[in-house]
Design a protein around this motif. Sequence first.
Motif, mmCIF file in Angstrom:
data_model
loop_
_atom_site.group_PDB
_atom_site.id
_atom_site.type_symbol
_atom_site.label_atom_id
_atom_site.label_comp_id
_atom_site.label_asym_id
_atom_site.label_seq_id
_atom_site.Cartn_x
_atom_site.Cartn_y
_atom_site.Cartn_z
ATOM 1 N N ALA A 46 4.041 -4.705 8.773
ATOM 2 C CA ALA A 46 4.487 -3.951 9.946
ATOM 3 C C ALA A 46 5.807 -4.505 10.467
ATOM 4 N N ALA A 47 5.886 -5.843 10.552
ATOM 5 C CA ALA A 47 7.114 -6.470 11.044
ATOM 6 C C ALA A 47 8.286 -6.202 10.114
ATOM 7 N N LEU A 48 8.038 -6.258 8.804
ATOM 8 C CA LEU A 48 9.100 -5.987 7.833
ATOM 9 C C LEU A 48 9.563 -4.536 7.920
ATOM 10 N N ALA A 49 8.605 -3.627 8.051
ATOM 11 C CA ALA A 49 8.961 -2.210 8.164
ATOM 12 C C ALA A 49 9.777 -1.961 9.425
ATOM 13 N N TYR A 50 9.390 -2.601 10.518
ATOM 14 C CA TYR A 50 10.123 -2.428 11.771
ATOM 15 C C TYR A 50 11.560 -2.922 11.621
ATOM 16 N N ASP A 51 11.717 -4.052 10.953
ATOM 17 C CA ASP A 51 13.048 -4.655 10.800
ATOM 18 C C ASP A 51 14.008 -3.764 10.030
ATOM 19 N N ILE A 52 13.493 -2.971 9.081
ATOM 20 C CA ILE A 52 14.383 -2.090 8.303
ATOM 21 C C ILE A 52 14.468 -0.691 8.899
ATOM 22 N N GLY A 53 13.816 -0.495 10.060
ATOM 23 C CA GLY A 53 13.910 0.793 10.736
ATOM 24 C C GLY A 53 12.905 1.828 10.274
ATOM 25 N N ASP A 54 11.906 1.408 9.507
ATOM 26 C CA ASP A 54 10.861 2.335 9.063
ATOM 27 C C ASP A 54 9.742 2.292 10.100
ATOM 28 N N TYR A 55 9.981 2.939 11.242
ATOM 29 C CA TYR A 55 9.098 2.800 12.384
ATOM 30 C C TYR A 55 7.739 3.465 12.180
ATOM 31 N N GLU A 56 7.704 4.546 11.429
ATOM 32 C CA GLU A 56 6.419 5.205 11.189
ATOM 33 C C GLU A 56 5.469 4.286 10.417
ATOM 34 N N THR A 57 5.989 3.624 9.391
ATOM 35 C CA THR A 57 5.159 2.683 8.632
ATOM 36 C C THR A 57 4.777 1.484 9.499
ATOM 37 N N ALA A 58 5.702 1.031 10.322
ATOM 38 C CA ALA A 58 5.390 -0.072 11.230
ATOM 39 C C ALA A 58 4.236 0.308 12.152
ATOM 40 N N MET A 59 4.303 1.504 12.722
ATOM 41 C CA MET A 59 3.227 1.959 13.600
ATOM 42 C C MET A 59 1.916 2.089 12.828
ATOM 43 N N ASP A 60 1.951 2.637 11.599
ATOM 44 C CA ASP A 60 0.743 2.766 10.787
ATOM 45 C C ASP A 60 0.074 1.411 10.553
ATOM 46 N N ASN A 61 0.874 0.363 10.433
ATOM 47 C CA ASN A 61 0.333 -0.972 10.174
ATOM 48 C C ASN A 61 -0.057 -1.712 11.446
#
Length: 317
Positions: free
Chosen positions: A37-52
């Motif tokens: 989730a943290a990695l996804a957030y860092d690259i701007g993939d917010y939907e995946t970050a939220m899913d995690n």
Amino acid sequence: MKRFLIIVGGLAVLAAGLGPALHTYWSRHWGPDINEAALAYDIGDYETAMDNYLPFAEGGTEKKNLVAMFNVALMYEKGQGVTQNYDEAEMWFTRAAELGNVESQNRLGHAYEYGDWGTENFDRALLWYGMAADQGDVSAQGSLARMYLNSTKGDTLSKAVRWLQKAVDGRDAFSEAALAYLYETGNGVPHDQERAFTLYTRAAKQSVPFAQNKLANIYRAGVLAPQDYKLAYRYFTFAAEQKETAAQISLASMYARGEGMPRDLVKAYMWLSVADGLKNKSAKAPLMNVMQRMSSEQIAKGDALVEKCLKKTLMRC
């Protein structure tokens, strides 16, 4: 060898381009992962970050769950990966805060103090800052002290002093400056100029502009410390560059009088013009006085310096 480098470089570019897709694949096929989730957030993939983040936010009271709650709240507040929703943000911040998450307690305190979500609530801000402060959070202790200092409700000065002392023990720079002022004026604490000087010095070295201006005035006047125009000039400059208009006016005065430096009316005009532009009414009279002593060429040069200085956001003017 050259071909190998080209292949590796191509794979790196491909991986970067597929980053969001790879994160989504991971979360769907291997289950939620808070690090993912943290990695996804860092690259701007917010939907995946939220899913995690969301399964962890909904699934427990451990530290990682509270971290997830805070991040879910933050994403609702900013509209990242979801539709912006302050009610959802408040709900998640509150859930984490009630379970002891200091970051959420501070965020709620700030939101209620300044009405970030549309409504100011002094008592709720005190409640959440207080919970964080009781856990030893220095930032919350300083915020609590600031609110008590600014309050008009009853006798809050003693409470402000108590929290300032705690925040100062944690080396909070803004609290050091505030407590220094109380010692300087004898307001709520014994009048103690030497203690004020020590605290102003500590805060000034941590780039608090109010403290830098105060310290500069001490060195300029030679009170509590030997007169030192170089140190006065240095701290006035530090504060002036951070939009402390009182320091800008004092710095202009040093240039106009030639205190510790050659007299420079153009530089005096520049800083007074900047302070006047920042709506400090005290700059108007000395600005007019300096202008009367300048030639039209000097004024034109001063105007050019003002423009240049503003473009550099006042740094190294």
